[in-house]
Design a protein around this motif. Structure first.
Motif, short mmCIF file in Angstrom:
data_model
loop_
_atom_site.label_atom_id
_atom_site.label_comp_id
_atom_site.label_asym_id
_atom_site.label_seq_id
_atom_site.Cartn_x
_atom_site.Cartn_y
_atom_site.Cartn_z
N GLY A 112 -9.43 -8.11 2.71
CA GLY A 112 -10.08 -8.50 1.53
C GLY A 112 -9.01 -8.45 0.14
O GLY A 112 -9.43 -9.12 -0.54
N THR A 113 -8.14 -8.09 0.58
CA THR A 113 -6.92 -7.99 -0.62
C THR A 113 -6.03 -9.07 -0.58
O THR A 113 -5.76 -9.62 -1.65
CB THR A 113 -6.45 -6.59 -0.71
OG1 THR A 113 -7.36 -5.48 -0.83
CG2 THR A 113 -5.49 -6.41 -1.69
N ILE A 114 -5.53 -9.36 0.51
CA ILE A 114 -4.29 -10.46 0.55
C ILE A 114 -4.95 -11.34 1.72
O ILE A 114 -5.75 -11.15 2.77
CB ILE A 114 -2.86 -9.97 1.07
CG1 ILE A 114 -3.10 -8.99 2.46
CG2 ILE A 114 -2.37 -8.85 -0.28
CD1 ILE A 114 -1.39 -8.61 2.69
N LEU A 136 -0.77 -1.68 2.73
CA LEU A 136 -1.04 -2.32 1.46
C LEU A 136 -1.10 -1.18 0.41
O LEU A 136 -0.75 -1.57 -0.79
CB LEU A 136 -2.22 -3.16 1.46
CG LEU A 136 -2.18 -4.78 1.39
CD1 LEU A 136 -1.13 -5.16 2.47
CD2 LEU A 136 -3.36 -5.36 1.54
N TRP A 137 -1.73 -0.24 0.74
CA TRP A 137 -2.38 0.70 -0.17
C TRP A 137 -1.01 1.55 -1.03
O TRP A 137 -1.57 2.12 -1.97
CB TRP A 137 -3.34 1.86 0.33
CG TRP A 137 -2.65 2.75 1.51
CD1 TRP A 137 -2.01 3.86 1.16
CD2 TRP A 137 -2.60 2.53 2.72
NE1 TRP A 137 -1.58 4.20 2.40
CE2 TRP A 137 -1.88 3.48 3.57
CE3 TRP A 137 -3.24 1.47 3.57
CZ2 TRP A 137 -1.76 3.56 4.71
CZ3 TRP A 137 -2.89 1.50 5.00
CH2 TRP A 137 -2.03 2.20 5.50
N LEU A 138 0.16 1.08 -0.61
CA LEU A 138 1.03 1.93 -1.38
C LEU A 138 1.50 1.13 -2.35
O LEU A 138 2.36 1.59 -3.16
CB LEU A 138 2.32 2.25 -0.29
CG LEU A 138 1.99 3.24 0.82
CD1 LEU A 138 3.01 3.12 1.83
CD2 LEU A 138 1.65 4.67 0.06
N ASN A 139 1.02 -0.13 -2.65
CA ASN A 139 1.10 -0.64 -3.75
C ASN A 139 -0.19 -0.55 -4.72
O ASN A 139 -1.07 -0.95 -4.07
CB ASN A 139 1.45 -2.16 -3.35
CG ASN A 139 1.21 -3.22 -4.62
OD1 ASN A 139 0.73 -3.08 -5.34
ND2 ASN A 139 1.93 -4.50 -4.43
N ASP A 202 7.98 2.45 8.54
CA ASP A 202 8.22 1.12 7.80
C ASP A 202 6.63 0.96 7.02
O ASP A 202 6.03 -0.05 7.20
CB ASP A 202 8.18 -0.06 9.18
CG ASP A 202 8.69 -1.19 8.26
OD1 ASP A 202 9.16 -1.23 7.10
OD2 ASP A 202 8.73 -2.31 8.96
N SER A 203 6.62 1.91 6.08
CA SER A 203 5.33 1.91 5.30
C SER A 203 5.57 0.99 3.83
O SER A 203 4.73 0.97 3.05
CB SER A 203 5.13 3.17 4.72
OG SER A 203 5.47 4.12 5.84
N TRP A 204 6.91 0.57 3.35
CA TRP A 204 7.11 0.18 1.97
C TRP A 204 7.27 -1.37 1.68
O TRP A 204 7.61 -1.73 0.76
CB TRP A 204 8.29 1.06 1.57
CG TRP A 204 7.98 2.68 1.64
CD1 TRP A 204 8.39 3.23 2.79
CD2 TRP A 204 7.20 3.37 1.08
NE1 TRP A 204 8.17 4.36 2.75
CE2 TRP A 204 7.10 4.70 1.83
CE3 TRP A 204 6.38 3.49 -0.05
CZ2 TRP A 204 6.54 5.84 1.26
CZ3 TRP A 204 5.90 4.48 -0.91
CH2 TRP A 204 5.88 5.52 0.08
#
Ligand SMILES: [Zn+2]
Length: 319
Positions: A112-114, A136-139, A202-204
């Motif tokens: 729903g976000t991108i 996504l949530w790390l942004n 690979d989270s970033w």
């Protein structure tokens, strides 16, 4: 009253209170979530109005997590299932669909976000596998959209409490705006040539474009297995050539190999970045999404030669 009668009365009273508490919990909106940062955002917006169960235990690999048969009872009772999507929780999604209660609402925050155009593929999440990088949530800008979607889902599932959900969401959004601005400031203190992340997990991929850093690589193969000896040798060469100040791991993934790679390449190994487990004990102020982001940025700025004074005064505790 005789002592024996008094004991009986007390027992009846205790039973009454237990049953009453259980009935109250059962009458609340039943919400099931997956990874801890999402669970925490939902908690902050739902507060005491909801009964929440996050089914991915902290400290486990959320990418390979398989729900256990004992999770079925939560999924079957859920009025609302809130999860990341972007293919992160495929086994959980399958089990939830198979046990879906009539009228239950399922919400995929990432989707729903991108849109597909913004999906990131990289070494650990190659396009050939078709599963985008889901972190996504790390942004924090994306986390704000998550908060809006969570608010809307809670309102749709429980319109009687609309006002409270909206109020709590607005308060959280104000806090996330402050957090986002502070992270932009803090990351900008890192010398430009050092604003590089080489990580195990690979989270970033969505953090760096917002906060001005560059993901120069990740080590974990798409199978989530350890890298092969040949792969390790290649990484050591890459590290030496690129002169990165540090490589970052997380506590969820074993650090033995990272230590070895770091040692051989002469690079510091930092094992404390987090993408889906929250710092601190349950109930501690830093045991929150905001707390996790603060700790990550403090770690990055310290190791990469910046400073984190912009983060001072931000309260991580749950509202
Ligand atoms: Zn992850």
């Amino acid at each position: 009253m005789k002592t024996s009668q008094f004991i009986i009365v007390m027992k009846v009273l205790v039973l009454f209170f237990i049953l009453n508490a259980q009935a109250q919990a059962a009458s609340k909106l039943q919400v099931v979530t997956t990874v801890a940062p999402i669970t925490n955002l939902v908690k902050n917006i739902g507060g005491d109005l909801i009964q929440i169960k996050g089914i991915v235990p902290e400290g486990t690999n959320s990418h390979t997590f398989e729900p256990s048969p004992s999770d079925i009872k939560y999924l079957a009772a859920a009025d609302l299932l809130i999860y990341n999507g972007l293919h992160l929780e495929i086994p959980t999604e399958k089990l939830a669909n198979a046990n879906r209660k009539k009228g239950a609402i399922f919400v995929k925050l990432g989707d729903g976000t991108i849109g597909k155009k913004e999906w990131q593929f990289d070494f650990s999440f190659p396009e050939s596998d078709g599963h985008p990088n889901p972190h996504l949530w790390l942004n924090v800008a994306h986390a704000m959209k998550y908060a809006e979607l969570i608010r809307d889902a809670l309102v749709a599932a429980d319109p009687a409490n609309q006002e409270s959900y909206e109020k709590r969401a607005t308060s959280l959004l104000v806090r996330l705006v402050t957090l986002d601005k502070a992270i932009i400031k803090a990351m900008a203190t890192i010398p430009k040539d050092k604003r590089k992340l080489l990580t195990y997990h690979d989270s970033w991929a969505y953090f760096c474009p917002r906060y001005g850093c560059e993901v120069i690589g990740a080590i974990q193969p798409s199978s989530f297995a350890d890298p092969s000896p040949r792969e390790m040798a290649r990484l050591i060469d890459q590290l030496k050539a690129q002169q990165v100040p540090a490589i970052f791991g997380s506590e969820v993934f074993p650090s033995k190999i990272m230590n070895q790679i770091g040692k051989e390449a002469g690079v510091k190994f930092i094992s404390t970045l987090r993408d889906d487990d929250l710092p601190g004990e349950d109930g501690a102020p830093e045991n929150s999404y905001i707390g996790m982001m603060l700790e990550n940025v403090r770690t990055m700025t310290k190791v990469l030669g910046g400073n984190s004074s912009a983060l001072e005064g931000i309260d991580p505790s749950n509202q």
